[in-house]
Design an enzyme around this catalytic site. Structure first.
Site, PDB file in Angstrom:
ATOM      1  N   TYR A 204       9.261   8.380   6.786  1.00 30.76           N
ATOM      2  CA  TYR A 204       9.655   7.269   5.911  1.00 30.76           C
ATOM      3  C   TYR A 204      11.122   7.458   5.492  1.00 30.76           C
ATOM      4  O   TYR A 204      11.932   6.527   5.559  1.00 30.76           O
ATOM      5  CB  TYR A 204       8.725   7.254   4.693  1.00 30.76           C
ATOM      6  CG  TYR A 204       9.107   6.303   3.593  1.00 30.76           C
ATOM      7  CD1 TYR A 204       8.903   4.928   3.729  1.00 30.76           C
ATOM      8  CD2 TYR A 204       9.651   6.762   2.386  1.00 30.76           C
ATOM      9  CE1 TYR A 204       9.244   4.055   2.700  1.00 30.76           C
ATOM     10  CE2 TYR A 204       9.989   5.901   1.358  1.00 30.76           C
ATOM     11  CZ  TYR A 204       9.785   4.545   1.525  1.00 30.76           C
ATOM     12  OH  TYR A 204      10.123   3.679   0.510  1.00 30.76           O
ATOM     13  N   LYS A 208      14.541   5.100   6.151  1.00 29.22           N
ATOM     14  CA  LYS A 208      15.383   4.563   5.076  1.00 29.22           C
ATOM     15  C   LYS A 208      16.829   5.081   5.210  1.00 29.22           C
ATOM     16  O   LYS A 208      17.776   4.402   4.815  1.00 29.22           O
ATOM     17  CB  LYS A 208      14.790   4.908   3.706  1.00 29.22           C
ATOM     18  CG  LYS A 208      13.441   4.228   3.424  1.00 29.22           C
ATOM     19  CD  LYS A 208      13.553   2.717   3.224  1.00 29.22           C
ATOM     20  CE  LYS A 208      12.228   2.074   2.842  1.00 29.22           C
ATOM     21  NZ  LYS A 208      12.305   0.629   2.623  1.00 29.22           N
TER      22      LYS A 208
HETATM   23  N1  LIG Z   1       6.536   1.835  -4.320  1.00 26.05           N
HETATM   24  C1  LIG Z   1       7.562   2.670  -4.410  1.00 26.05           C
HETATM   25  O1  LIG Z   1       7.528   3.682  -5.156  1.00 26.05           O
HETATM   26  C2  LIG Z   1       8.830   2.396  -3.625  1.00 26.05           C
HETATM   27  C3  LIG Z   1       9.969   3.161  -3.906  1.00 26.05           C
HETATM   28  C4  LIG Z   1      11.145   2.914  -3.194  1.00 26.05           C
HETATM   29  C5  LIG Z   1      11.166   1.913  -2.240  1.00 26.05           C
HETATM   30  N2  LIG Z   1      10.036   1.198  -1.979  1.00 26.05           N
HETATM   31  C6  LIG Z   1      10.119   0.154  -0.948  1.00 26.05           C
HETATM   32  O2  LIG Z   1       9.717  -1.065  -1.525  1.00 26.05           O
HETATM   33  C7  LIG Z   1       9.313  -1.971  -0.496  1.00 26.05           C
HETATM   34  C8  LIG Z   1       8.023  -2.646  -0.933  1.00 26.05           C
HETATM   35  O3  LIG Z   1       7.015  -1.658  -1.064  1.00 26.05           O
HETATM   36  P1  LIG Z   1       5.865  -1.708  -2.174  1.00 26.05           P
HETATM   37  O4  LIG Z   1       5.995  -0.463  -2.970  1.00 26.05           O
HETATM   38  O5  LIG Z   1       5.856  -3.018  -2.842  1.00 26.05           O
HETATM   39  O6  LIG Z   1       4.586  -1.480  -1.252  1.00 26.05           O
HETATM   40  P2  LIG Z   1       3.489  -2.507  -0.731  1.00 26.05           P
HETATM   41  O7  LIG Z   1       2.795  -3.105  -1.884  1.00 26.05           O
HETATM   42  O8  LIG Z   1       2.723  -1.733   0.276  1.00 26.05           O
HETATM   43  O9  LIG Z   1       4.367  -3.629  -0.039  1.00 26.05           O
HETATM   44  C9  LIG Z   1       4.857  -3.504   1.258  1.00 26.05           C
HETATM   45  C10 LIG Z   1       4.949  -4.885   1.839  1.00 26.05           C
HETATM   46  O10 LIG Z   1       5.471  -4.785   3.163  1.00 26.05           O
HETATM   47  C11 LIG Z   1       4.629  -5.548   4.014  1.00 26.05           C
HETATM   48  N3  LIG Z   1       4.611  -5.039   5.371  1.00 26.05           N
HETATM   49  C12 LIG Z   1       4.283  -3.805   5.794  1.00 26.05           C
HETATM   50  N4  LIG Z   1       4.322  -3.753   7.128  1.00 26.05           N
HETATM   51  C13 LIG Z   1       4.688  -4.984   7.556  1.00 26.05           C
HETATM   52  C14 LIG Z   1       4.886  -5.557   8.833  1.00 26.05           C
HETATM   53  N5  LIG Z   1       4.710  -4.850   9.938  1.00 26.05           N
HETATM   54  N6  LIG Z   1       5.267  -6.849   8.905  1.00 26.05           N
HETATM   55  C15 LIG Z   1       5.440  -7.579   7.786  1.00 26.05           C
HETATM   56  N7  LIG Z   1       5.242  -7.102   6.547  1.00 26.05           N
HETATM   57  C16 LIG Z   1       4.878  -5.809   6.436  1.00 26.05           C
HETATM   58  C17 LIG Z   1       3.250  -5.404   3.399  1.00 26.05           C
HETATM   59  O11 LIG Z   1       2.390  -6.401   3.901  1.00 26.05           O
HETATM   60  P3  LIG Z   1       0.788  -6.246   3.846  1.00 26.05           P
HETATM   61  O12 LIG Z   1       0.394  -6.738   2.499  1.00 26.05           O
HETATM   62  O13 LIG Z   1       0.317  -7.110   4.934  1.00 26.05           O
HETATM   63  O14 LIG Z   1       0.494  -4.792   4.051  1.00 26.05           O
HETATM   64  C18 LIG Z   1       3.579  -5.542   1.928  1.00 26.05           C
HETATM   65  O15 LIG Z   1       3.682  -6.887   1.561  1.00 26.05           O
HETATM   66  C19 LIG Z   1       9.194  -1.121   0.766  1.00 26.05           C
HETATM   67  O16 LIG Z   1      10.322  -1.345   1.587  1.00 26.05           O
HETATM   68  C20 LIG Z   1       9.206   0.302   0.246  1.00 26.05           C
HETATM   69  O17 LIG Z   1       9.716   1.201   1.187  1.00 26.05           O
HETATM   70  C21 LIG Z   1       8.876   1.403  -2.657  1.00 26.05           C
END
Ligand SMILES: NC(=O)c1ccc[n+]([C@@H]2O[C@H](COP(=O)([O-])OP(=O)(O)OC[C@H]3O[C@@H](n4cnc5c(N)ncnc54)[C@H](OP(=O)(O)O)[C@@H]3O)[C@@H](O)[C@H]2O)c1
Length: 332
Positions: A204, A208
């Site tokens: 991951y 990034k």
């Molecule tokens: N949560 C944290 O602590 C954190 C920290 C830093 C950065 N981030 C970043 O924040 C962003 C959002 O993550 P989140 O925490 O909100 O997690 P999340 O709830 O798992 O959201 C991820 C989203 O990406 C979509 N996705 C995954 N694979 C995909 C694909 N192949 N095609 C289209 N859509 C896809 C998912 O769709 P589905 O609903 O269909 O799975 C979901 O809507 C990510 O880029 C993550 O790396 C998160």
């Protein structure tokens, strides 16, 4: 890593996005849905929820439109669900083509969809899944939509925006930490596609890191006069992202999240800060919370700079098979 995360201030008042159109990828849950909510609360006119699962996207849309804050602030908002599977270049291009056919303006592109799993998987074109989902497809979306973002900036006289959801985790990339360096003669994309270089807990972070290397190279070739492009990390956020981990990791992770994770509301403040509050000074920059920072020290090393240039050139080669590479995107 400090036990508790710093507190984050809410967005300033008075942000009005009336008349604007945004695309938010990965909008069916987590940070993506919250970004859409906060855009709607600031009177944005049209938001595209770009999602891989249309049923989940429609459920998110219904829930968003039922929120009292949206009904009050933005009862006429247009909220559309469109299919986008970022594992697949063909889906990316179907999405961008359909969007361009229906819309004559785009003010804001939020590249938010992302994965972090602990299993090595290749997508149908042979690339490792994190590299495809978190990096390569986002560059293709960018290139397909930049002409409209430029045209919208010309029309309105104000820069439009692309904001990536990045992560501080890029600091612990296996490449940045020197754990799995490039072998002589190996390409960057080839390195990450190969089984030999796969480190489950770092992949991951690797993906990034590539996003930041791309952004840092891009700023050397393209200024932010028309399209301000940046990336932000919201810190640890309480979303379902870790639900895909094996149970023996999910339980301790849930405990850590209960102690230190931020709410999606706070993550939304950080996202909108990058997307609509900070200005041209943020072009080609990475923000941790609301602060512009340098990113991993690896990026400035000779090896980091070599990898940055190689990735840029390889990305041009990769995407030139699919789309027109703009004139400013020259190989280095
Ligand atoms: N949560 C944290 O602590 C954190 C920290 C830093 C950065 N981030 C970043 O924040 C962003 C959002 O993550 P989140 O925490 O909100 O997690 P999340 O709830 O798992 O959201 C991820 C989203 O990406 C979509 N996705 C995954 N694979 C995909 C694909 N192949 N095609 C289209 N859509 C896809 C998912 O769709 P589905 O609903 O269909 O799975 C979901 O809507 C990510 O880029 C993550 O790396 C998160």
């Amino acid at each position: 890593m400090p036990i508790l995360q710093a507190s984050v201030t809410p967005l300033p008042g008075g942000i009005c996005l009336r008349g604007q159109t945004a695309i938010v990828t990965g909008a069916s849950n987590g940070i993506g849905t919250e970004i859409v909510l906060q855009l709607l609360e600031r009177e944005i006119s049209t938001v595209i929820l770009a999602v891989r699962n249309v049923a989940r996207g429609e459920a998110a849309r219904t829930a968003l439109l039922a929120r009292p804050s949206v009904k009050k602030a933005n009862p006429k908002a247009v909220l559309k669900v469109m299919e986008l599977e970022v594992e697949d270049y063909a889906s990316v291009q179907r999405f961008t083509k359909a969007f361009l056919a229906e819309h004559s303006e785009l003010h804001l592109l939020m590249l938010n969809a992302g994965i972090g799993v602990l299993k090595r998987d290749l997508v149908s074109n042979g690339h490792e899944k994190h590299i495809q989902v978190n990096y390569l497809s986002n560059v293709l979306i960018t290139l397909e939509l930049l002409p409209l973002l430029n045209a919208t900036a010309d029309k309105t006289g104000k820069p439009t925006r692309i904001t990536w959801t990045g992560s501080r985790m890029h600091n612990v990339s296996a490449l940045a930490k020197g754990k799995v360096p490039l072998k002589p003669g190996e390409s960057v994309l080839g390195h990450f596609d190969s089984e030999d270089s796969y480190v489950a807990f770092a992949r991951y972070a690797d993906s990034k890191l590539l996003c930041l290397l791309f952004l840092f190279e891009l700023r050397k070739h393209l200024n932010g006069d028309k399209v301000i492009q940046n990336s932000y990390c919201p810190g640890m956020v309480n979303t379902g992202m870790s639900d895909v981990l094996p149970i023996y990791l999910r339980l301790p992770m849930n405990l850590v999240k209960a102690i230190r994770a931020r709410s999606v509301e706070v993550a939304g403040w950080i996202a909108l800060n990058a997307a609509v509050v900070v200005g041209p000074e943020s072009h080609g920059q990475f923000l941790e919370d609301k602060n512009i920072v340098e990113g991993s020290p690896f990026i400035k090393t000779a090896e980091g700079q070599k990898v940055q240039k190689m990735l840029w050139n390889e990305t041009i080669d990769e995407l030139s098979k699919l789309t027109t590479i703009p004139g400013w995107m020259k190989k280095v």
